[in-house]
Design a protein around this motif. Structure first.
Motif, PDB file in Angstrom:
ATOM      1  N   ARG A 189      31.789  36.943  23.445  1.00 30.76           N
ATOM      2  CA  ARG A 189      31.076  37.878  24.318  1.00 30.76           C
ATOM      3  C   ARG A 189      29.786  38.283  23.623  1.00 30.76           C
ATOM      4  O   ARG A 189      29.745  38.425  22.398  1.00 30.76           O
ATOM      5  N   THR A 190      28.750  38.447  24.389  1.00 23.34           N
ATOM      6  CA  THR A 190      27.432  38.734  23.823  1.00 23.34           C
ATOM      7  C   THR A 190      27.195  40.237  23.742  1.00 23.34           C
ATOM      8  O   THR A 190      27.384  40.969  24.721  1.00 23.34           O
ATOM      9  N   VAL A 191      26.792  40.690  22.563  1.00 21.37           N
ATOM     10  CA  VAL A 191      26.361  42.071  22.364  1.00 21.37           C
ATOM     11  C   VAL A 191      24.842  42.034  22.225  1.00 21.37           C
ATOM     12  O   VAL A 191      24.309  41.446  21.274  1.00 21.37           O
ATOM     13  N   THR A 192      24.153  42.606  23.181  1.00 18.61           N
ATOM     14  CA  THR A 192      22.701  42.504  23.250  1.00 18.61           C
ATOM     15  C   THR A 192      22.019  43.439  22.251  1.00 18.61           C
ATOM     16  O   THR A 192      22.415  44.609  22.105  1.00 18.61           O
ATOM     17  N   ALA A 193      21.020  42.914  21.576  1.00 16.75           N
ATOM     18  CA  ALA A 193      20.205  43.735  20.676  1.00 16.75           C
ATOM     19  C   ALA A 193      19.174  44.498  21.503  1.00 16.75           C
ATOM     20  O   ALA A 193      18.338  43.885  22.178  1.00 16.75           O
ATOM     21  N   GLU A 194      19.233  45.817  21.463  1.00 12.16           N
ATOM     22  CA  GLU A 194      18.353  46.645  22.282  1.00 12.16           C
ATOM     23  C   GLU A 194      17.038  46.901  21.555  1.00 12.16           C
ATOM     24  O   GLU A 194      17.028  47.227  20.372  1.00 12.16           O
ATOM     25  N   ARG A 195      15.951  46.779  22.306  1.00 12.31           N
ATOM     26  CA  ARG A 195      14.618  46.873  21.696  1.00 12.31           C
ATOM     27  C   ARG A 195      14.430  48.176  20.933  1.00 12.31           C
ATOM     28  O   ARG A 195      13.911  48.190  19.809  1.00 12.31           O
ATOM     29  N   GLY A 196      14.851  49.284  21.511  1.00 14.98           N
ATOM     30  CA  GLY A 196      14.669  50.566  20.830  1.00 14.98           C
ATOM     31  C   GLY A 196      15.443  50.643  19.528  1.00 14.98           C
ATOM     32  O   GLY A 196      14.936  51.176  18.527  1.00 14.98           O
ATOM     33  N   LEU A 197      16.659  50.101  19.523  1.00 17.35           N
ATOM     34  CA  LEU A 197      17.453  50.114  18.303  1.00 17.35           C
ATOM     35  C   LEU A 197      16.857  49.186  17.245  1.00 17.35           C
ATOM     36  O   LEU A 197      16.883  49.495  16.054  1.00 17.35           O
ATOM     37  N   ILE A 198      16.342  48.028  17.670  1.00 16.87           N
ATOM     38  CA  ILE A 198      15.727  47.094  16.720  1.00 16.87           C
ATOM     39  C   ILE A 198      14.592  47.782  15.966  1.00 16.87           C
ATOM     40  O   ILE A 198      14.500  47.712  14.734  1.00 16.87           O
ATOM     41  N   ASP A 199      13.720  48.456  16.709  1.00 17.42           N
ATOM     42  CA  ASP A 199      12.571  49.127  16.079  1.00 17.42           C
ATOM     43  C   ASP A 199      13.032  50.260  15.168  1.00 17.42           C
ATOM     44  O   ASP A 199      12.519  50.424  14.048  1.00 17.42           O
ATOM     45  N   HIS A 200      13.992  51.048  15.653  1.00 19.22           N
ATOM     46  CA  HIS A 200      14.475  52.177  14.849  1.00 19.22           C
ATOM     47  C   HIS A 200      15.112  51.688  13.552  1.00 19.22           C
ATOM     48  O   HIS A 200      14.822  52.207  12.466  1.00 19.22           O
ATOM     49  N   TYR A 201      15.952  50.667  13.670  1.00 24.75           N
ATOM     50  CA  TYR A 201      16.692  50.214  12.492  1.00 24.75           C
ATOM     51  C   TYR A 201      15.837  49.386  11.541  1.00 24.75           C
ATOM     52  O   TYR A 201      16.205  49.235  10.366  1.00 24.75           O
ATOM     53  N   ALA A 202      14.716  48.886  11.984  1.00 29.56           N
ATOM     54  CA  ALA A 202      13.798  48.226  11.052  1.00 29.56           C
ATOM     55  C   ALA A 202      13.306  49.245  10.024  1.00 29.56           C
ATOM     56  O   ALA A 202      13.218  48.955   8.819  1.00 29.56           O
TER      57      ALA A 202
END
Length: 486
Positions: free
Chosen positions: A453-466
């Motif tokens: 099953r695919t767990v989508t990487a959310e744009r807002g979380l990607i930026d925050h966690y960078a």
């Protein structure tokens, strides 16, 4: 059908799996892990073999769910590393030394100071940690030489169980890769043994079994398991590579993340090259498949650290997702370092003095913030490992931590890409795949791979966690300077 068994550190699991990929429910039995003074962690082989017998008999009771197909083989996988000493008949020479054992930390300090670790890493791609076979052997040679003198074989958990069930003295090539193997020739590197001062104990190391090797159940063992005598037994690969192949990893550059008791990141390659890292860490493993190698960064702690924290907070694991929702990304300013093993850390750096911590605490911080901070820190550790390995394609994830929807979202955001999550027992699936191949009747991996099953990487979380990851790496660098002065 295949009877699959995964011999974990504290839990042994078994289930049946058919050629079309259907499985029966997994049965579990707990084994005892002895935590003793002096950072010693040990297990009893008789106890572990007993758990195998218990779960196999329980799994066989479910055969009707697969149409009462006959058992074609018993496929074993399980924990790697550590040191399981036995005599010629399989009787243990003392308790097994677990991969979590820390008694040989001082040996690692010496080998770090004199350059042995770097020299060994250049030869075999091995990054040692206190619970590796090499420092444990060296420790016993110095402090308990009588144990080595009494032993006929020094191996690992899976091959110890295989010896008891089949009489075979053997080792899978994946286990043998740690720490003395030339993974291309699949033979022991004599110089690697010399570097560790262990050439005199070469006699204890069984040669790796060739690909496709099957053993046969002894009559008495077959009776205890409830299986026919002479049934083929497939031994390995150990649990980390078994999870990679059971998750469907097949192409170079694909990665797999095991979010279990430990946190293991791995990437498939066609070249026997170790991960490029400043520290001599990680593993380079030969696999059952010719021309396929796994680069692995097995961090010490995954869900085990979370289990510790939830117990401390008197919170049940079933409340995890609800707690993670209650705390925002960034955990209201609370951050953590996830190094909660008494043996320190082994990937993507090796330091037996590594310890966990929480920062940013205030009276406003609640239980949810502490839990989220630790979950984010484990995800940052996973990214650190994956970056060091050089993953370039799809990443699959498995293990208990991946089953948490909210934690999987954190991992996807931290890693910066979608995760393909496997919910079934992928280690057993990988071992069964190898067993069928050894029987000469391989299954189609494309049609048979685990359901994802695919767990989508959310744009807002990607930026925050960078930003969070950069802060984590900075905090880690400062912490490592402090550990080095202890």
């Amino acid at each position: 059908m295949i009877v699959g068994v995964d011999i974990g550190t504290s839990v042994t699991k078994a289930q049946l799996i058919s050629r079309d990929g259907r499985t029966t429910p997994a049965h579990e039995a707990r084994s005892t892990v002895y935590t003793l003074p002096g950072h010693r962690v040990e297990q009893d082989l008789d106890d572990v073999v007993g758990t195998v017998e218990t779960v196999v008999r329980a799994a066989l009771a479910d055969a009707a769910q697969l149409g009462d197909e006959p058992a074609e083989a018993l496929a074993l996988t399980g924990q790697g590393d550590g040191l399981w000493l036995r005599d010629a008949t399989g009787v243990p020479v003392g308790r097994a030394l677990s991969w979590m054992d820390g008694r040989a930390a001082d040996r690692l300090d010496r080998w770090t100071a004199d350059g042995t670790l770097h020299a060994l890493h250049r030869r075999t791609g091995v990054g040692l940690f206190p619970g590796s076979a090499a420092p444990l052997l060296a420790h016993l040679a110095e402090h308990e030489p009588e144990r080595l003198a009494a032993a006929h074989v020094a191996g690992y958990c899976v091959d110890a169980v295989v010896q008891r069930l089949t009489g075979a003295v053997t080792v899978d090539v994946s286990d043998a890769s740690q720490p003395f193997l030339d993974v291309v020739s699949r033979t022991y590197d004599e110089t690697a043994l010399e570097l560790c001062g262990l050439s005199a104990h070469r006699r204890l190391l069984p040669d790796p079994a060739p690909p496709g090797t099957l053993h046969r159940l002894l009559p008495d063992a077959a009776r205890r398991l409830g299986l026919p005598a002479g049934l083929p037994v497939s031994a390995g690969p150990f649990d980390i590579p078994a999870c990679a192949f059971g998750s469907g990893v097949a192409e170079p550059g694909e990665g797999n993340l095991i979010i279990g008791t430990t946190l293991a990141a791995q990437v498939l390659d066609t070249e026997p090259r170790p991960a490029i890292a400043e520290d001599p860490a990680g593993m380079l493993l030969a696999t059952p498949y010719e021309g396929r190698y796994l680069r692995v960064m097995p961090a010490m702690i995954g869900t085990a650290g979370l289990d510790w924290l939830l117990k401390l907070l008197d919170v049940k694991i079933e409340a995890l997702d609800a707690l993670l929702v209650q705390s925002p990304p960034g955990a209201s300013g609370v951050t953590a370092l996830p190094f909660l093993s008494a043996s320190g850390e082994r990937a993507p750096f090796v330091d037996p003095r590594a310890r966990g911590r929480f920062d940013g605490l205030s009276p406003l911080a609640g239980r949810a913030d502490l839990v989220r901070a630790l979950c984010e820190a484990v995800a940052y550790s996973a990214r650190h490992c994956m970056e060091t390995l050089g993953v370039t394609r799809t990443v699959t994830a498995c293990g208990g931590g991946a089953r948490s929807g909210e934690w999987a979202r954190i991992f996807a955001g931290v890693l910066g890409g979608d995760l393909e999550v496997c919910d079934d027992a992928v280690g057993i699936r990988g071992a069964a795949h190898v067993a069928w191949r050894s029987l000469g009747t391989p299954v189609d991996p494309g049609a048979w791979r685990a359901r994802l099953r695919t767990v989508t990487a959310e744009r807002g979380l990607i930026d925050h966690y960078a930003e969070g990851y950069a802060a984590y790496r900075h905090a880690l660098d400062i912490a490592r300077e402090g550990w080095s002065t202890r």
